[in-house]
Design a protein around this motif. Structure first.
Motif, PDB file in Angstrom:
ATOM      1  N   GLN A  36      -5.195  10.114   0.736  1.00 31.54           N
ATOM      2  CA  GLN A  36      -5.841   8.950   1.330  1.00 31.54           C
ATOM      3  C   GLN A  36      -6.867   8.273   0.433  1.00 31.54           C
ATOM      4  O   GLN A  36      -7.341   7.182   0.754  1.00 31.54           O
ATOM      5  CB  GLN A  36      -6.464   9.305   2.685  1.00 31.54           C
ATOM      6  CG  GLN A  36      -7.774  10.025   2.651  1.00 31.54           C
ATOM      7  CD  GLN A  36      -8.369  10.189   4.040  1.00 31.54           C
ATOM      8  OE1 GLN A  36      -7.697  10.052   5.058  1.00 31.54           O
ATOM      9  NE2 GLN A  36      -9.643  10.502   4.105  1.00 31.54           N
ATOM     10  N   MET A  94       0.642   2.067   8.221  1.00 30.71           N
ATOM     11  CA  MET A  94       0.155   3.445   8.320  1.00 30.71           C
ATOM     12  C   MET A  94       0.257   4.043   9.718  1.00 30.71           C
ATOM     13  O   MET A  94       0.709   5.188   9.877  1.00 30.71           O
ATOM     14  CB  MET A  94      -1.297   3.514   7.832  1.00 30.71           C
ATOM     15  CG  MET A  94      -1.923   4.904   7.905  1.00 30.71           C
ATOM     16  SD  MET A  94      -2.633   5.367   9.522  1.00 30.71           S
ATOM     17  CE  MET A  94      -4.102   4.374   9.571  1.00 30.71           C
ATOM     18  N   GLY A 142       0.513   2.892   2.435  1.00 32.72           N
ATOM     19  CA  GLY A 142       0.338   3.142   3.863  1.00 32.72           C
ATOM     20  C   GLY A 142       0.863   4.506   4.273  1.00 32.72           C
ATOM     21  O   GLY A 142       0.255   5.207   5.094  1.00 32.72           O
ATOM     22  N   TRP A 149      -1.631   7.148   3.086  1.00 32.81           N
ATOM     23  CA  TRP A 149      -2.801   7.182   3.954  1.00 32.81           C
ATOM     24  C   TRP A 149      -2.478   7.916   5.259  1.00 32.81           C
ATOM     25  O   TRP A 149      -3.295   8.693   5.772  1.00 32.81           O
ATOM     26  CB  TRP A 149      -3.288   5.763   4.232  1.00 32.81           C
ATOM     27  CG  TRP A 149      -4.533   5.687   5.063  1.00 32.81           C
ATOM     28  CD1 TRP A 149      -5.418   6.704   5.331  1.00 32.81           C
ATOM     29  CD2 TRP A 149      -5.023   4.539   5.731  1.00 32.81           C
ATOM     30  NE1 TRP A 149      -6.438   6.251   6.132  1.00 32.81           N
ATOM     31  CE2 TRP A 149      -6.226   4.928   6.392  1.00 32.81           C
ATOM     32  CE3 TRP A 149      -4.584   3.220   5.832  1.00 32.81           C
ATOM     33  CZ2 TRP A 149      -6.972   4.031   7.156  1.00 32.81           C
ATOM     34  CZ3 TRP A 149      -5.338   2.329   6.587  1.00 32.81           C
ATOM     35  CH2 TRP A 149      -6.517   2.731   7.241  1.00 32.81           C
TER      36      TRP A 149
END
Length: 290
Positions: A75, A102, A156, A159
């Motif tokens: 992340q 995400m 995304g 993350w």
């Protein structure tokens, strides 16, 4: 009741995070006029980690090493590095929207790894938000620069992995949000620094505008916002936190319109309306019940 303050505080933390991160996408786009993407990302997170470690000088607790490094690689290093790279050839609003696929990846990973099965209202919210994102991205018009699109979506996904790993770490260990944020940011910042050293980039053009953008990114969008996000993850279900984060690209599109002259199209306005309905379905219903 003892549980009431936690959700209320988490919601306030989520709202503050949305505002801080929304403006950061504009800043991230602007600073590329003065520095390469990896140089800026590395500076942002290494300095951000230094700020957080200064804030916790009196704390002697450190989180588990391996899980924290994995979170930082996902992340901080992968997410931020890929998104900053995507901004080189993509607009701030467009990249932000693609990055915020995400929640969809996070919900699936949370179901598989954390066994957090979404309720019916969560599926409804995801469906509405998904329709909104399709309207905003308009894939039938083409996805713009293919490299930028792929990098943004990959970021995304990275993350999402970091989000689920953070949630699992909070469940298994008594770790404070500040400690986890500082250590994972340091791990990710070191990884970004190694990439910055290995990848040829333009020299940093130090100027007042660059320093101001770096200061905002370090103090507000990194140190403060990521600490608030850790609080959100610790206190709210993964689905609610992830879908709630969709407020960031909406605000980011509006700020990109106001500051960067990236004018939203009619379908983007329709998409924003659907995303807001999705947020109401996921977050609003949950908050009323609490």
């Amino acid at each position: 009741m003892p549980s009431s303050p936690a959700p209320r505080g988490a919601v306030l933390a989520l709202l503050a995070t949305i505002g801080l991160w929304a403006y950061s996408w504009v800043v991230m786009k602007q600073v590329l006029a003065y520095a390469g993407p990896f140089d800026f990302a590395a500076l942002r997170y290494l300095l951000g980690a230094a700020v957080l470690f200064a804030a916790m000088l009196l704390a002697r607790q450190s989180p588990p090493l391996v899980p924290t490094i994995l979170i930082g690689l996902c992340q901080t290093a992968a997410f931020q590095g890929l998104e900053q790279w995507a901004l080189v050839s993509g607009g701030a609003g467009h990249v932000a929207l693609l990055a915020y696929t995400m929640p969809f990846w996070a919900v699936l990973l949370a179901w598989l790894i954390l066994h957090e099965r979404p309720a019916e209202r969560h599926w409804l919210g995801l469906a509405l938000a998904g329709i909104g994102l399709v309207c905003i991205i308009e894939p039938w018009r083409g996805l713009g620069n293919a490299t930028s699109t792929a990098l943004a979506i990959a970021g995304g996904m990275a993350w999402a992995g970091g989000t689920v790993l953070s949630k699992r770490l909070f469940r298994r260990h008594a770790v404070s949000a500040l400690n986890l944020t500082a250590w994972q940011m340091l791990a990710g910042g070191v990884a970004l620094g190694l990439v910055a050293l290995a990848v040829p980039q333009r020299s940093i053009a130090w100027s007042g505008a660059f320093v101001a953008g770096l200061a905002y990114s370090v103090l507000m969008a990194s140190s403060l916002a990521w600490w608030l996000w850790s609080i959100v993850l610790r206190r709210l279900p993964t689905t609610v936190a992830s879908v709630g984060s969709l407020g960031v690209p909406i605000a980011g599109v509006l700020l990109a319109w106001a500051i960067l002259d990236e004018v939203p199209r009619p379908m983007e306005w329709l998409g924003i309306a659907f995303v807001l309905l999705g947020l109401c379905a996921v977050s609003g219903v949950r908050l009323r019940r609490r």
